[in-house]
Design an enzyme around this catalytic site. Structure first.
Site, PDB file in Angstrom:
ATOM      1  N   ASN A   9      29.685 -17.468 -45.328  1.00 51.43           N
ATOM      2  CA  ASN A   9      29.131 -18.778 -44.981  1.00 51.43           C
ATOM      3  C   ASN A   9      30.317 -19.728 -44.885  1.00 51.43           C
ATOM      4  O   ASN A   9      30.851 -20.165 -45.890  1.00 51.43           O
ATOM      5  CB  ASN A   9      28.152 -19.220 -46.078  1.00 51.43           C
ATOM      6  CG  ASN A   9      27.689 -20.659 -45.888  1.00 51.43           C
ATOM      7  OD1 ASN A   9      27.877 -21.247 -44.826  1.00 51.43           O
ATOM      8  ND2 ASN A   9      27.079 -21.218 -46.928  1.00 51.43           N
ATOM      9  N   TRP A  10      30.751 -19.997 -43.661  1.00 55.21           N
ATOM     10  CA  TRP A  10      31.958 -20.809 -43.470  1.00 55.21           C
ATOM     11  C   TRP A  10      31.723 -22.283 -43.791  1.00 55.21           C
ATOM     12  O   TRP A  10      32.672 -23.042 -43.941  1.00 55.21           O
ATOM     13  CB  TRP A  10      32.463 -20.662 -42.030  1.00 55.21           C
ATOM     14  CG  TRP A  10      33.049 -19.328 -41.693  1.00 55.21           C
ATOM     15  CD1 TRP A  10      33.098 -18.204 -42.497  1.00 55.21           C
ATOM     16  CD2 TRP A  10      33.681 -18.957 -40.460  1.00 55.21           C
ATOM     17  NE1 TRP A  10      33.716 -17.173 -41.840  1.00 55.21           N
ATOM     18  CE2 TRP A  10      34.088 -17.603 -40.584  1.00 55.21           C
ATOM     19  CE3 TRP A  10      33.937 -19.627 -39.263  1.00 55.21           C
ATOM     20  CZ2 TRP A  10      34.743 -16.922 -39.554  1.00 55.21           C
ATOM     21  CZ3 TRP A  10      34.592 -18.943 -38.241  1.00 55.21           C
ATOM     22  CH2 TRP A  10      34.982 -17.607 -38.389  1.00 55.21           C
ATOM     23  N   LYS A  11      30.479 -22.715 -43.843  1.00 55.09           N
ATOM     24  CA  LYS A  11      30.151 -24.135 -44.093  1.00 55.09           C
ATOM     25  C   LYS A  11      30.832 -25.008 -43.037  1.00 55.09           C
ATOM     26  O   LYS A  11      30.968 -24.581 -41.894  1.00 55.09           O
ATOM     27  CB  LYS A  11      30.528 -24.534 -45.524  1.00 55.09           C
ATOM     28  CG  LYS A  11      29.944 -23.549 -46.553  1.00 55.09           C
ATOM     29  CD  LYS A  11      30.016 -24.033 -47.967  1.00 55.09           C
ATOM     30  CE  LYS A  11      29.395 -22.990 -48.894  1.00 55.09           C
ATOM     31  NZ  LYS A  11      29.327 -23.435 -50.274  1.00 55.09           N
ATOM     32  N   HIS A  96      19.925 -23.450 -47.562  1.00 56.33           N
ATOM     33  CA  HIS A  96      21.098 -23.507 -48.443  1.00 56.33           C
ATOM     34  C   HIS A  96      20.980 -24.738 -49.349  1.00 56.33           C
ATOM     35  O   HIS A  96      20.508 -25.790 -48.918  1.00 56.33           O
ATOM     36  CB  HIS A  96      22.390 -23.560 -47.624  1.00 56.33           C
ATOM     37  CG  HIS A  96      23.595 -23.326 -48.475  1.00 56.33           C
ATOM     38  ND1 HIS A  96      24.153 -24.325 -49.241  1.00 56.33           N
ATOM     39  CD2 HIS A  96      24.314 -22.203 -48.730  1.00 56.33           C
ATOM     40  CE1 HIS A  96      25.166 -23.817 -49.925  1.00 56.33           C
ATOM     41  NE2 HIS A  96      25.287 -22.533 -49.625  1.00 56.33           N
ATOM     42  N   GLU A  98      23.045 -26.848 -50.255  1.00 57.35           N
ATOM     43  CA  GLU A  98      23.696 -28.065 -49.735  1.00 57.35           C
ATOM     44  C   GLU A  98      22.803 -28.771 -48.720  1.00 57.35           C
ATOM     45  O   GLU A  98      22.818 -29.998 -48.615  1.00 57.35           O
ATOM     46  CB  GLU A  98      25.061 -27.689 -49.125  1.00 57.35           C
ATOM     47  CG  GLU A  98      26.067 -27.345 -50.220  1.00 57.35           C
ATOM     48  CD  GLU A  98      27.118 -26.310 -49.832  1.00 57.35           C
ATOM     49  OE1 GLU A  98      27.310 -26.052 -48.630  1.00 57.35           O
ATOM     50  OE2 GLU A  98      27.743 -25.752 -50.751  1.00 57.35           O
ATOM     51  N   GLU A 168      21.359 -18.081 -55.054  1.00 49.50           N
ATOM     52  CA  GLU A 168      22.603 -18.813 -55.300  1.00 49.50           C
ATOM     53  C   GLU A 168      22.363 -19.873 -56.365  1.00 49.50           C
ATOM     54  O   GLU A 168      21.846 -20.960 -56.062  1.00 49.50           O
ATOM     55  CB  GLU A 168      23.075 -19.496 -54.005  1.00 49.50           C
ATOM     56  CG  GLU A 168      23.338 -18.532 -52.876  1.00 49.50           C
ATOM     57  CD  GLU A 168      24.294 -19.120 -51.848  1.00 49.50           C
ATOM     58  OE1 GLU A 168      25.339 -18.514 -51.607  1.00 49.50           O
ATOM     59  OE2 GLU A 168      24.015 -20.204 -51.303  1.00 49.50           O
ATOM     60  N   GLY A 174      30.884 -22.844 -55.389  1.00 45.67           N
ATOM     61  CA  GLY A 174      32.136 -23.574 -55.214  1.00 45.67           C
ATOM     62  C   GLY A 174      32.734 -24.095 -56.508  1.00 45.67           C
ATOM     63  O   GLY A 174      33.647 -24.919 -56.486  1.00 45.67           O
ATOM     64  N   SER A 214      30.586 -18.434 -55.990  1.00 46.37           N
ATOM     65  CA  SER A 214      31.908 -18.044 -56.491  1.00 46.37           C
ATOM     66  C   SER A 214      32.089 -16.530 -56.564  1.00 46.37           C
ATOM     67  O   SER A 214      32.695 -16.008 -57.498  1.00 46.37           O
ATOM     68  CB  SER A 214      32.181 -18.690 -57.853  1.00 46.37           C
ATOM     69  OG  SER A 214      32.175 -20.104 -57.718  1.00 46.37           O
ATOM     70  N   GLY A 235      31.013 -18.042 -49.740  1.00 43.56           N
ATOM     71  CA  GLY A 235      31.521 -19.281 -49.176  1.00 43.56           C
ATOM     72  C   GLY A 235      33.037 -19.262 -49.099  1.00 43.56           C
ATOM     73  O   GLY A 235      33.639 -18.707 -48.184  1.00 43.56           O
ATOM     74  N   GLY A 236      33.685 -19.867 -50.105  1.00 50.19           N
ATOM     75  CA  GLY A 236      35.136 -20.040 -50.110  1.00 50.19           C
ATOM     76  C   GLY A 236      35.919 -18.780 -49.753  1.00 50.19           C
ATOM     77  O   GLY A 236      36.868 -18.826 -48.963  1.00 50.19           O
TER      78      GLY A 236
HETATM   79  P1  PGA Z   1      31.017 -20.150 -52.762  1.00 48.63           P
HETATM   80  O1  PGA Z   1      29.761 -20.560 -51.844  1.00 48.63           O
HETATM   81  O2  PGA Z   1      31.225 -18.662 -52.560  1.00 48.63           O
HETATM   82  O3  PGA Z   1      32.163 -20.959 -52.240  1.00 48.63           O
HETATM   83  O4  PGA Z   1      30.655 -20.471 -54.171  1.00 48.63           O
HETATM   84  C1  PGA Z   1      28.649 -19.713 -51.689  1.00 48.63           C
HETATM   85  C2  PGA Z   1      27.626 -20.398 -50.815  1.00 48.63           C
HETATM   86  O5  PGA Z   1      27.399 -21.605 -50.984  1.00 48.63           O
HETATM   87  O6  PGA Z   1      27.004 -19.752 -49.955  1.00 48.63           O
END
Ligand code: PGA
Length: 251
Positions: A9-11, A96, A98, A168, A174, A214, A235-236
């Site tokens: 997930n590149w966001k 998601h 966010e 999640e 994050g 994470s 994500g990251g």
């Molecule tokens: P993260 O994000 O791996 O950076 O914690 C995961 C996500 O929000 O899908």
């Protein structure tokens, strides 16, 4: 056997040029790897068509990070499920945390998005998860259960089987703070039992439930070896080919 999946997930990261380069790197790395899971990258809308042109989707699936809750019309700035599908994308992240937290997405809008995505043949990667306060006050199972019930439980069993779930915990996204293998497994088993109670054990056994928050090459193996964890939403660590491939290779 249910599918194992590692999805990036590149966001809101990478310019178009950077994104195309990263997609090429992951695509090339997968040519040299016998991946034991499906691998997907979910990228910004602006990148979809260009990334589709440089990857081999038989090895690397492509997805969007959201879609609109309407098919078309006067919704300035929105991107519909048919638009996403027309780029060649096959997946879409929905719900998601966010999006829920910063853009006010509710179960009611998500229910519409899921239906529109399915109508286009897109596979929703549907996110659920509790915030820290809910983890600490012990309401996390109830919170996750109602997120699933409200947005997904009016689907037929056949449609429900097309969904990938991603648990999640918001406090792990994050933050560098991962749920322990045991915390994640406990929740995944609870999610599967919730599905079994509604759609039966056979359907519950078929649904892939990913862990996100994470997830890194160093903790992926422990998480993915849990019986009810079928992969990760990353994500990251999906923003560079090397750590992302490290997680893919955890299977
Ligand atoms: P993260 O994000 O791996 O950076 O914690 C995961 C996500 O929000 O899908």
């Amino acid at each position: 056997m249910r599918k194992k999946v590692v999805a990036g997930n590149w966001k809101m990261n990478t310019t178009l040029q950077e994104g195309v380069r990263l997609a090429e790197e992951v695509n090339n790395a997968l040519k040299e790897t016998e991946a034991k899971c499906d691998v997907v990258i979910c990228v910004p809308f602006t990148h979809l068509a260009s990334v589709n042109a440089v990857i081999d989707q038989s090895k690397l699936g492509l997805g969007a990070e959201n879609c609109a809750d309407h098919v078309k019309g006067a919704y300035t700035g929105e991107v519909s499920a048919p638009m996403v599908a027309s780029t060649g994308a096959r997946y879409v992240i929905l719900g998601h945390s966010e999006r829920r937290q910063y853009y006010g997405e509710t179960s009611a809008t998500l229910k519409e998005k899921v239906k529109l995505a399915l109508a286009e043949g897109l596979t929703p990667i549907f996110c659920i998860g509790e915030v820290l306060e809910e983890r600490e006050n012990g309401t996390y199972n109830a919170v996750v259960k109602s997120q699933i019930e409200e947005a997904l439980f009016d689907l037929t069993a056949d449609d429900f089987k097309k969904i990938i779930l991603a648990y999640e915990p918001v406090w792990a996204i994050g933050t560098g703070k991962t749920a322990t293998d045991e915390q994640a497994q406990e929740m995944h088993a609870f999610i599967r039992s919730t599905i079994a109670a509604k759609y039966g054990a056979d359907v519950a056994e078929e649904i892939s439930i990913l862990y996100g928050g994470s997830c890194k090459p160093t903790n992926a193996k422990g998480l993915f070896s849990q019986p009810d964890i079928d992969g990760g939403l990353i994500g990251g660590a999906s923003l560079e080919a090397e750590p992302f491939m490290g997680i893919v290779k955890a299977f």
